[in-house]
Design a protein around this motif. Structure first.
Motif, PDB file in Angstrom:
ATOM      1  N   LEU A  80      21.102  11.375 -16.002  1.00 36.16           N
ATOM      2  CA  LEU A  80      22.002  10.343 -16.492  1.00 36.16           C
ATOM      3  C   LEU A  80      21.485   9.766 -17.805  1.00 36.16           C
ATOM      4  O   LEU A  80      20.362   9.270 -17.878  1.00 36.16           O
ATOM      5  CB  LEU A  80      22.082   9.243 -15.435  1.00 36.16           C
ATOM      6  N   ASP A  81      22.311   9.846 -18.846  1.00 39.03           N
ATOM      7  CA  ASP A  81      21.961   9.216 -20.116  1.00 39.03           C
ATOM      8  C   ASP A  81      22.074   7.703 -19.958  1.00 39.03           C
ATOM      9  O   ASP A  81      23.043   7.196 -19.402  1.00 39.03           O
ATOM     10  CB  ASP A  81      22.915   9.714 -21.204  1.00 39.03           C
ATOM     11  N   LEU A  82      21.066   6.980 -20.448  1.00 40.91           N
ATOM     12  CA  LEU A  82      21.082   5.526 -20.317  1.00 40.91           C
ATOM     13  C   LEU A  82      22.167   4.892 -21.176  1.00 40.91           C
ATOM     14  O   LEU A  82      22.908   4.017 -20.736  1.00 40.91           O
ATOM     15  CB  LEU A  82      19.713   4.958 -20.714  1.00 40.91           C
ATOM     16  N   GLN A  83      22.276   5.341 -22.419  1.00 38.72           N
ATOM     17  CA  GLN A  83      23.172   4.718 -23.379  1.00 38.72           C
ATOM     18  C   GLN A  83      24.442   5.542 -23.561  1.00 38.72           C
ATOM     19  O   GLN A  83      24.434   6.574 -24.214  1.00 38.72           O
ATOM     20  CB  GLN A  83      22.458   4.556 -24.726  1.00 38.72           C
ATOM     21  N   LEU A  84      25.519   5.065 -22.957  1.00 37.39           N
ATOM     22  CA  LEU A  84      26.824   5.696 -23.126  1.00 37.39           C
ATOM     23  C   LEU A  84      27.750   4.715 -23.831  1.00 37.39           C
ATOM     24  O   LEU A  84      27.629   3.503 -23.661  1.00 37.39           O
ATOM     25  CB  LEU A  84      27.429   6.080 -21.774  1.00 37.39           C
ATOM     26  N   LEU A 128      17.630   9.800 -18.411  1.00 38.55           N
ATOM     27  CA  LEU A 128      17.094  10.326 -19.671  1.00 38.55           C
ATOM     28  C   LEU A 128      17.559   9.423 -20.792  1.00 38.55           C
ATOM     29  O   LEU A 128      18.754   9.123 -20.890  1.00 38.55           O
ATOM     30  CB  LEU A 128      17.586  11.752 -19.911  1.00 38.55           C
ATOM     31  N   THR A 129      16.644   8.987 -21.648  1.00 30.74           N
ATOM     32  CA  THR A 129      17.013   7.985 -22.634  1.00 30.74           C
ATOM     33  C   THR A 129      16.219   8.099 -23.922  1.00 30.74           C
ATOM     34  O   THR A 129      15.111   8.634 -23.941  1.00 30.74           O
ATOM     35  CB  THR A 129      16.803   6.574 -22.049  1.00 30.74           C
ATOM     36  N   SER A 130      16.822   7.586 -24.986  1.00 27.72           N
ATOM     37  CA  SER A 130      16.107   7.401 -26.250  1.00 27.72           C
ATOM     38  C   SER A 130      15.593   5.971 -26.360  1.00 27.72           C
ATOM     39  O   SER A 130      14.802   5.662 -27.253  1.00 27.72           O
ATOM     40  CB  SER A 130      17.047   7.692 -27.434  1.00 27.72           C
ATOM     41  N   LEU A 131      16.046   5.100 -25.462  1.00 26.48           N
ATOM     42  CA  LEU A 131      15.666   3.690 -25.473  1.00 26.48           C
ATOM     43  C   LEU A 131      14.606   3.447 -24.411  1.00 26.48           C
ATOM     44  O   LEU A 131      14.910   3.135 -23.267  1.00 26.48           O
ATOM     45  CB  LEU A 131      16.887   2.812 -25.208  1.00 26.48           C
ATOM     46  N   ASP A 132      13.349   3.581 -24.790  1.00 23.49           N
ATOM     47  CA  ASP A 132      12.246   3.424 -23.841  1.00 23.49           C
ATOM     48  C   ASP A 132      11.664   2.029 -23.986  1.00 23.49           C
ATOM     49  O   ASP A 132      10.682   1.805 -24.704  1.00 23.49           O
ATOM     50  CB  ASP A 132      11.179   4.490 -24.098  1.00 23.49           C
ATOM     51  N   PHE A 140      12.508   7.659 -14.843  1.00 22.30           N
ATOM     52  CA  PHE A 140      12.991   7.152 -16.124  1.00 22.30           C
ATOM     53  C   PHE A 140      12.212   7.893 -17.202  1.00 22.30           C
ATOM     54  O   PHE A 140      11.010   7.676 -17.375  1.00 22.30           O
ATOM     55  CB  PHE A 140      12.744   5.646 -16.210  1.00 22.30           C
ATOM     56  N   LEU A 141      12.871   8.816 -17.904  1.00 20.73           N
ATOM     57  CA  LEU A 141      12.187   9.716 -18.829  1.00 20.73           C
ATOM     58  C   LEU A 141      12.785   9.610 -20.225  1.00 20.73           C
ATOM     59  O   LEU A 141      13.994   9.435 -20.376  1.00 20.73           O
ATOM     60  CB  LEU A 141      12.314  11.167 -18.341  1.00 20.73           C
ATOM     61  N   VAL A 142      11.924   9.747 -21.239  1.00 21.49           N
ATOM     62  CA  VAL A 142      12.411   9.713 -22.619  1.00 21.49           C
ATOM     63  C   VAL A 142      12.835  11.108 -23.047  1.00 21.49           C
ATOM     64  O   VAL A 142      12.282  12.119 -22.607  1.00 21.49           O
ATOM     65  CB  VAL A 142      11.328   9.164 -23.566  1.00 21.49           C
ATOM     66  N   LYS A 143      13.811  11.161 -23.942  1.00 23.15           N
ATOM     67  CA  LYS A 143      14.376  12.440 -24.366  1.00 23.15           C
ATOM     68  C   LYS A 143      13.437  13.243 -25.266  1.00 23.15           C
ATOM     69  O   LYS A 143      13.708  14.410 -25.552  1.00 23.15           O
ATOM     70  CB  LYS A 143      15.710  12.213 -25.087  1.00 23.15           C
ATOM     71  N   THR A 144      12.342  12.622 -25.709  1.00 22.38           N
ATOM     72  CA  THR A 144      11.389  13.354 -26.541  1.00 22.38           C
ATOM     73  C   THR A 144      10.458  14.236 -25.717  1.00 22.38           C
ATOM     74  O   THR A 144       9.712  15.045 -26.271  1.00 22.38           O
ATOM     75  CB  THR A 144      10.544  12.379 -27.373  1.00 22.38           C
ATOM     76  N   LEU A 145      10.500  14.083 -24.395  1.00 24.66           N
ATOM     77  CA  LEU A 145       9.653  14.926 -23.543  1.00 24.66           C
ATOM     78  C   LEU A 145      10.100  16.384 -23.605  1.00 24.66           C
ATOM     79  O   LEU A 145      11.296  16.666 -23.709  1.00 24.66           O
ATOM     80  CB  LEU A 145       9.739  14.465 -22.080  1.00 24.66           C
ATOM     81  N   PRO A 146       9.152  17.336 -23.521  1.00 25.04           N
ATOM     82  CA  PRO A 146       9.548  18.738 -23.396  1.00 25.04           C
ATOM     83  C   PRO A 146      10.356  18.938 -22.116  1.00 25.04           C
ATOM     84  O   PRO A 146      10.114  18.276 -21.098  1.00 25.04           O
ATOM     85  CB  PRO A 146       8.208  19.476 -23.326  1.00 25.04           C
TER      86      PRO A 146
END
Length: 236
Positions: A76-80, A103-107, A123-129
């Protein structure tokens, strides 16, 4: 998200061997960036055979309207760009039996706290591999264990509702009972939260189902009630 350049390990996928399942985990993806959504789907299909992307949605209503929903897990994207809050989205998925990985860009601590308090498993950031994202998904699903992951199976495709249908007029008690029920509470727990008798809570929910049925929007099953609540903005 670091999708390119990941090579598969010899004799297995890029993420290493795991306890085999009889069937892949049914996975849904929700992200309003179509390029990222396509990249996620392609990477998982090519590198994580223990997961099956059965639904890739660019909007919340597209997700809950799909006959493939609910799934066993949702990314689930955090920011929609939609008014539905992260709490409502996570709770709806959890009430349907799906585990949620945000999955988010807003950590930020606030965003993490909100998602986890609503019931997200990770809660994971989108920069992760992607390898690390899928490793976390495997932990959530308990794929190292002998048991298989739980979760509801999708309702018949005809159960999908149409947003143009009329919203029934619910009493305050009926709406509150519905909100609690689709958030994951049992009927007994709904009664306790509302400080009413069990039979009263049961009657509220029965009337909700009847009113939705009268306007041509099936709500006999819990999955259908969840769809109706999501469509009508009852979970906020």
């Amino acid at each position: 998200m670091s999708i390119p350049g990941v090579s598969a390990a010899p004799g297995g996928d890029a993420l290493g061997a795991r306890t085999p399942r009889r069937s892949p985990v049914r996975l849904a993806l929700l992200d309003d960036h179509e390029v990222l959504l396509d990249s996620l789907s392609s990477w998982i299909s090519g590198n994580a055979p223990d997961f099956d992307v059965v639904l890739a949605a660019t909007s919340w209503l597209q997700l809950v309207h799909s006959p493939a929903f609910p799934t066993e897990m949702v990314f689930l994207d955090l920011q929609l760009a939609e008014p539905v809050s992260i709490e409502a989205r996570v709770r709806t998925c959890r009430a349907a039996g799906a585990k949620v990985v945000v999955l988010t860009s807003l950590d930020t601590p606030e965003a993490r706290e909100r998602a986890m308090a609503a019931g997200a498993a990770e809660f994971l950031v989108k920069t992760l591999p992607m390898a690390e994202v899928m490793e976390a998904a495997r932990r959530v699903m308990g794929l190292d264990d002998a048991g298989t992951a739980g979760g509801w199976r999708p309702p018949p495709s005809g159960a999908a509702a149409h947003p143009e249908h009329v919203r029934p007029r619910l009493s305050p008690g009926e709406e509150e009972a519905l909100k609690l029920y689709v958030a994951g509470h049992s009927t007994a727990e709904v009664a306790a939260e509302m400080n009413v008798q069990y039979e009263t809570a049961k009657t509220y929910l029965r009337r909700v189902r009847e009113k939705y049925a009268k306007v041509g929007r099936p709500a006999g099953k819990k999955a259908e009630l969840i769809r109706r609540a999501a469509e009508d903005g009852i979970l906020e």
